[in-house]
Write a protein that holds these residues in place. Structure first.
Motif, short mmCIF file in Angstrom:
data_model
loop_
_atom_site.label_atom_id
_atom_site.label_comp_id
_atom_site.label_asym_id
_atom_site.label_seq_id
_atom_site.Cartn_x
_atom_site.Cartn_y
_atom_site.Cartn_z
N SER A 139 -0.70 11.49 3.87
CA SER A 139 -0.88 12.68 4.59
C SER A 139 -1.32 13.92 4.00
N ASP A 140 -1.96 14.81 4.55
CA ASP A 140 -2.68 15.85 3.88
C ASP A 140 -3.40 15.61 2.99
N VAL A 141 -4.34 14.71 3.11
CA VAL A 141 -5.15 14.19 1.80
C VAL A 141 -6.51 15.19 1.74
N THR A 142 -6.89 15.38 0.75
CA THR A 142 -8.16 16.13 0.18
C THR A 142 -9.26 15.11 -0.36
N VAL A 143 -10.34 15.10 0.08
CA VAL A 143 -11.18 13.97 -0.49
C VAL A 143 -12.48 14.90 -1.00
N ILE A 144 -12.78 15.00 -2.37
CA ILE A 144 -13.92 15.44 -2.99
C ILE A 144 -14.88 14.56 -3.86
N ARG A 145 -16.19 14.72 -3.49
CA ARG A 145 -17.13 13.95 -4.12
C ARG A 145 -17.54 14.87 -5.35
N ILE A 146 -17.56 14.37 -6.49
CA ILE A 146 -17.79 15.08 -7.65
C ILE A 146 -19.13 14.31 -8.24
N GLY A 147 -20.29 14.97 -8.20
CA GLY A 147 -21.53 14.31 -8.34
C GLY A 147 -22.48 14.65 -9.27
N THR A 148 -23.88 14.29 -9.19
CA THR A 148 -25.15 14.58 -9.76
C THR A 148 -25.96 14.68 -8.79
N PHE A 153 0.65 -1.19 -0.05
CA PHE A 153 -0.06 -0.03 0.06
C PHE A 153 0.81 1.32 -0.04
N PRO A 154 1.98 1.47 0.80
CA PRO A 154 2.62 2.69 0.74
C PRO A 154 3.42 2.67 -0.55
N ALA A 155 3.88 1.67 -1.22
CA ALA A 155 4.44 1.77 -2.38
C ALA A 155 3.23 2.28 -3.62
N MET A 156 2.19 1.67 -3.31
CA MET A 156 0.67 2.06 -4.54
C MET A 156 0.41 3.50 -4.21
N PHE A 157 0.21 3.87 -2.94
CA PHE A 157 -0.72 4.80 -2.52
C PHE A 157 0.14 5.89 -1.73
N GLY A 158 0.99 5.64 -1.01
CA GLY A 158 1.81 6.54 -0.37
C GLY A 158 1.71 8.19 -0.81
N ASP A 159 1.79 8.43 -2.11
CA ASP A 159 1.77 9.79 -2.50
C ASP A 159 0.41 10.40 -2.87
N VAL A 160 -0.57 9.54 -2.43
CA VAL A 160 -1.92 10.32 -2.69
C VAL A 160 -2.30 11.35 -2.15
N LYS A 161 -2.74 12.68 -2.51
CA LYS A 161 -3.13 13.74 -1.87
C LYS A 161 -4.40 14.49 -2.09
N PHE A 162 -5.15 13.70 -3.26
CA PHE A 162 -6.08 14.16 -3.77
C PHE A 162 -7.11 12.94 -4.15
N VAL A 163 -8.31 12.53 -3.48
CA VAL A 163 -8.89 11.41 -3.86
C VAL A 163 -10.32 11.96 -4.48
N CYS A 164 -10.85 11.57 -5.55
CA CYS A 164 -12.10 12.16 -5.98
C CYS A 164 -12.86 10.94 -6.15
N VAL A 165 -14.09 11.15 -5.66
CA VAL A 165 -15.12 10.06 -5.82
C VAL A 165 -16.49 10.48 -6.27
N GLY A 166 -17.09 9.51 -6.85
CA GLY A 166 -18.40 9.60 -7.57
C GLY A 166 -19.08 8.32 -7.90
N GLY A 167 -20.25 8.43 -8.21
CA GLY A 167 -21.03 7.27 -8.17
C GLY A 167 -20.85 6.37 -9.37
N SER A 168 -20.55 6.88 -10.52
CA SER A 168 -20.51 5.88 -11.66
C SER A 168 -19.25 5.44 -12.13
N PRO A 169 -18.83 4.36 -12.33
CA PRO A 169 -17.31 3.84 -12.58
C PRO A 169 -16.66 4.42 -14.00
N SER A 170 -17.62 4.58 -15.02
CA SER A 170 -17.27 5.27 -16.44
C SER A 170 -16.68 6.63 -16.16
#
Lengths: 311, 311
Positions: free
Chosen positions: A133-142, A47-64
């Motif tokens: 660290s210092d992660v911002t999470v934003i939901r982008i939705g309808t 996980f640290p190697a795959m995701f350690g540099d993540v600072k922004f997570v954007c989430v939304g309903g639809s996979p496409s």
């Protein structure tokens, strides 16, 4: 008491390090953690190697839509390779889809509070295991708008329930637990500034009502069930408007509650597909809806670019 | 009063015709009905021609599982064409996937009450517009078991909430509405008979607890949040067992409430992936879980075959 004090100190350290914190002491002692709905495990993935540099997570309903977003952000940040595809990190399950480019993670969450809550439990543990660290999470939705021109974007000030209260109620071991749905006020202002810079579509700050149902739960007249009149519906939506509510969707309350409790800076940015004071059915042509759905992506893409000093 | 009497008579006619009925008088007067999350509309699709012959609808969370199910049923009923693919009827949206072979419709519903409730509103309207009659709807899903060998199949007697009550509570225009979660007792017996005929895996009849959350809502110790002890968890699950609950999932209560109110014969058949008295994480190998997930499909596939006089 000693354990509690240690835990409080631990949480305080996490907070000052801006690390993602869990509200569960058990996870730190687990030999392996299987994130079942992501088809990822600390036993098989680094996980640290795959995701350690993540600072922004954007989430939304639809996979496409979340796949389209990662391609858009990759291009905006100059991180895309011509012809390169973004592999789905959650390949092997169709519960959620996950994509990454540079410091940006894009994850789908399906529809409704339970669906996004499973995803958030596993996402927060993923960020914790990766020592982000210092992660911002934003939901982008309808969403459905109230009293707004369709296509307007709403940045959520407060997520509220069907009684217009800024609360998320949950059953834990058969008992009601209520959590607050605070969002980051400064982040709201930063996103508004981004929208002003872009100047591409109308954006407002407003409260967002989060419901457990799309039809009766949002006062629609066109579901399989409807036991109220158009007048009842109008009265309910107008009362919502008077309470500062500008749009209705189905994930914001648990999203706000979980992110803020875990020390994640969080925002909700949704486009409105219709004005619910005017109707219930979503009848705009596909191209129009499709352009609307890109608006939160453009706003949040610009925000990320600016945050990284690239805009 | 006249309108109400007319509506009551109309419902009575529907009932005696075994037609699918809506609890919403508005839909009959709409010129067009857009089923937004299916990407289908009465204005662009001929519902009676496409769906008029449907007698069995099987629903489950995962789109790929519902695709596997239609292929399995097609083969079982001798309706498959070698090399033929089943097109996704909801192409153009990734909210749900839908497949059809002969009188069988297979539809995914995502995870959680809100997600399945959107699907059911639109499915029930689809069946109504298509003038379907004598329809049986079966949820084939996965669940956590209580006190059962993993891989056991549970046929739901009653869907109950997190307080073990056979009720589904919903907010309508900001007010609580409670609906009963009755299921068809005769259908439970028919499915048990099918399981006895097949004799391939353990099957029990029991109550099913339906929760809004997978982690705290089901007493798991391994989520991002956990504010109770293993002892609290064990006490809760043992009380659930004492109340006749044999498995926990996240869709059965609204499924039972909506189907029974609309005159649809409905059942819930879920396999248990683990015994929650023994643990929280789903750690069985992929092949084992994959075989478990086929069990409800095999049981319901056999039930359909038998109902059509082909077994």
């Amino acid at each position: 008491a000693t354990a509690l004090a240690a835990e409080a100190e631990d949480l305080e350290n996490h907070r000052s390090d801006h690390l993602v914190r869990l509200l569960n002491p058990n996870v730190a002692t687990m030999k392996e953690d299987v994130l079942y709905h992501f088809n990822l495990s600390t036993g098989t993935h680094d996980f640290p190697a795959m995701f350690g540099d993540v600072k922004f997570v954007c989430v939304g309903g639809s996979p496409s839509r979340m796949n389209a977003f990662i391609r858009y952000v990759g291009a905006q940040l100059g991180l895309d390779q011509p012809g390169a595809e973004y592999p789905n990190i959650c390949a092997g399950t169709d519960r959620y889809a996950m994509y990454k480019v540079g410091p940006v993670l894009s994850v789908s969450h399906g529809m409704g509070i339970p669906s996004i809550s499973i995803m958030l439990h596993e996402l927060i543990k993923l960020l914790y295991h990766a020592r982000c660290s210092d992660v911002t999470v934003i939901r982008i939705g309808t969403s459905g708008g109230i009293g707004l021109e369709p296509g307007s974007v709403v940045i959520t000030r407060q997520a509220v329930d069907a009684c217009f209260k800024p609360e998320f109620e949950q059953m834990v071991l058969g008992k009601r637990v209520v959590r607050s749905t605070d969002l980051d006020e400064q982040l709201v202002q930063e996103l508004m500034q981004c929208s002003a810079d872009l100047s591409e579509f109308a954006t407002v700050v407003g409260n967002t009502m989060c419901t457990l149902d799309f039809y009766e739960g949002q006062g629609r007249l066109d579901g399989a069930f409807c036991s109220y009149t158009d007048k009842d519906k109008q009265a309910y939506l107008r009362a919502a408007y008077a309470a500062g509510i500008r749009n209705i969707e189905m994930e914001s309350s648990v999203f706000a509650a979980m992110c803020s409790a875990c020390g994640l800076r969080a925002a909700v940015v949704c486009v409105t597909l219709l004005d619910r004071l005017e109707g219930d059915q979503i009848t705009s042509p596909h191209e129009v809806l499709s352009e609307y759905q890109q608006r939160p992506q453009r706003l949040v893409g610009y925000f990320i670019k600016r945050s990284l000093g690239k805009a």
